[in-house]
Design an enzyme around this catalytic site. Sequence first.
Site, PDB file in Angstrom:
ATOM      1  N   SER A 127       0.844  -1.218   0.243  1.00  0.00           N
ATOM      2  CA  SER A 127      -0.089   0.154  -0.027  1.00  0.00           C
ATOM      3  C   SER A 127       0.824   1.325  -0.089  1.00  0.00           C
ATOM      4  O   SER A 127       0.427   2.330  -0.465  1.00  0.00           O
ATOM      5  CB  SER A 127      -0.934  -0.156   1.173  1.00  0.00           C
ATOM      6  OG  SER A 127      -0.190  -0.027   2.346  1.00  0.00           O
ATOM      7  N   HIS A 172      -5.289  -4.241  -1.679  1.00  0.00           N
ATOM      8  CA  HIS A 172      -5.205  -2.943  -2.749  1.00  0.00           C
ATOM      9  C   HIS A 172      -4.925  -3.830  -3.983  1.00  0.00           C
ATOM     10  O   HIS A 172      -4.032  -3.278  -4.756  1.00  0.00           O
ATOM     11  CB  HIS A 172      -3.663  -2.123  -2.354  1.00  0.00           C
ATOM     12  CG  HIS A 172      -4.096  -1.304  -1.103  1.00  0.00           C
ATOM     13  ND1 HIS A 172      -4.525  -0.079  -1.181  1.00  0.00           N
ATOM     14  CD2 HIS A 172      -3.607  -1.533   0.263  1.00  0.00           C
ATOM     15  CE1 HIS A 172      -4.712   0.518  -0.205  1.00  0.00           C
ATOM     16  NE2 HIS A 172      -4.118  -0.357   0.671  1.00  0.00           N
ATOM     17  N   LYS A 190     -12.451  -1.016   0.228  1.00  0.00           N
ATOM     18  CA  LYS A 190     -11.741  -0.127  -0.653  1.00  0.00           C
ATOM     19  C   LYS A 190     -12.450  -0.380  -1.985  1.00  0.00           C
ATOM     20  O   LYS A 190     -13.388   0.548  -2.305  1.00  0.00           O
ATOM     21  CB  LYS A 190     -10.493  -0.788  -0.772  1.00  0.00           C
ATOM     22  CG  LYS A 190      -9.640  -0.404   0.647  1.00  0.00           C
ATOM     23  CD  LYS A 190      -8.352  -0.580   0.374  1.00  0.00           C
ATOM     24  CE  LYS A 190      -7.362  -0.161   1.728  1.00  0.00           C
ATOM     25  NZ  LYS A 190      -7.763  -0.830   2.888  1.00  0.00           N
TER      26      LYS A 190
END
Length: 377
Positions: free
Chosen positions: A164, A192, A223
């Site tokens: 990240s 991610h 996310k």
Amino acid sequence: TWKSERVITSRQGPHLRLAGGGAGILNFCANNYLGLSSHPEVIRAGVETLEQFGAGLSSVRFICGTQSIHKDLEEKISHFHQREDAILYASCFDANAGIFEALLTPEDAVLSDELNHASIIDGIRLCKANKYRYKHMDMQDLEAKLQDAQKHRLRLVATDGAFSMDGDIAPLKEICRLAEKYEALVFIDECHATGFLGPNGRGTDELLGVMDKVTIINSTLGKALGGAAGGYTTGPKPLIDLLRQRSRPYLFSNSLPPAVVGCASKALDLLMESNTIAQSMAAKTQRFRSKMTAAGFTILGQDHPICPVMLGDARLAAVMADDMLSRGIYVIGFSYPVVPKGKARIRVQISAVHSDEDIDRCVEAFTEVGRKHGALP
């Protein structure tokens, strides 16, 4: 290095309104990679689920906190990742806190990349396994550690799929090759990566062609998959069954709220209906990276929408981020202890819902501010 919070008075998206009158702010620091946190179908699904299933369960899963939608979402997650089963958590931080202690004993070993996310580090600290830390993405060091760990009953290699802070991607082919050679299991954190890496957005294991080699995946719903909250573990059914019996964050935390489940479920539907959304990131990411590099900035990472603009000095990163906001660009400076000393940066994150004009405006602002503060000649 003191952290402050900017107060947003609008929904998450590429354009924000801030408390104090800031309107029309371009947002370049959210994990909203696919723009689904404000997608009308995702929001509608959350509202409908809220009305049908209520605000929350007021309980943990095994007492009176499991609804049909929780089981449906777990099945959808395992289908998306092409795994046997899945288990939901309140966050991926909880998923990472819950897996190592439940799976590993003092007879086992866990081998962790030195730049793994804090939640992986904390989860490993909670378990009693023998702990090895290998140099970041250094396969020679990992092999040496695996050789030393042969004396232990079970070996688990743990890594972020996409890191990240630096936007780099773990060398999963090499990791899986070493794991096979030394009879180890592979665990990846895909927070991610899920939703936008790989041809269908299934993550780094799909991107690198090792979906059949990775044993365990932990990831987030907070996310790319709707942006609200929630995390999960997906993998072999016996492991998921064990986690339901032994994983403390699962056993002692309230069930995921129905509205969050509804939003995430719709986000997965959109991804599985078409790979267009998953593939929408590449060109925009490349546009930002190439234009920033041409302007003279150093950008870390491997074609990932996380684009760390390296500045080195903590104060410079903070001052430049503030100056960017005065130009209508919302970015945040990162410095120690979030990143190592001397590696301060402004982390820019590209979203599928950024327009080319948005990206160009961000680059222009960076160039102006960089020259003003001596980060560019």
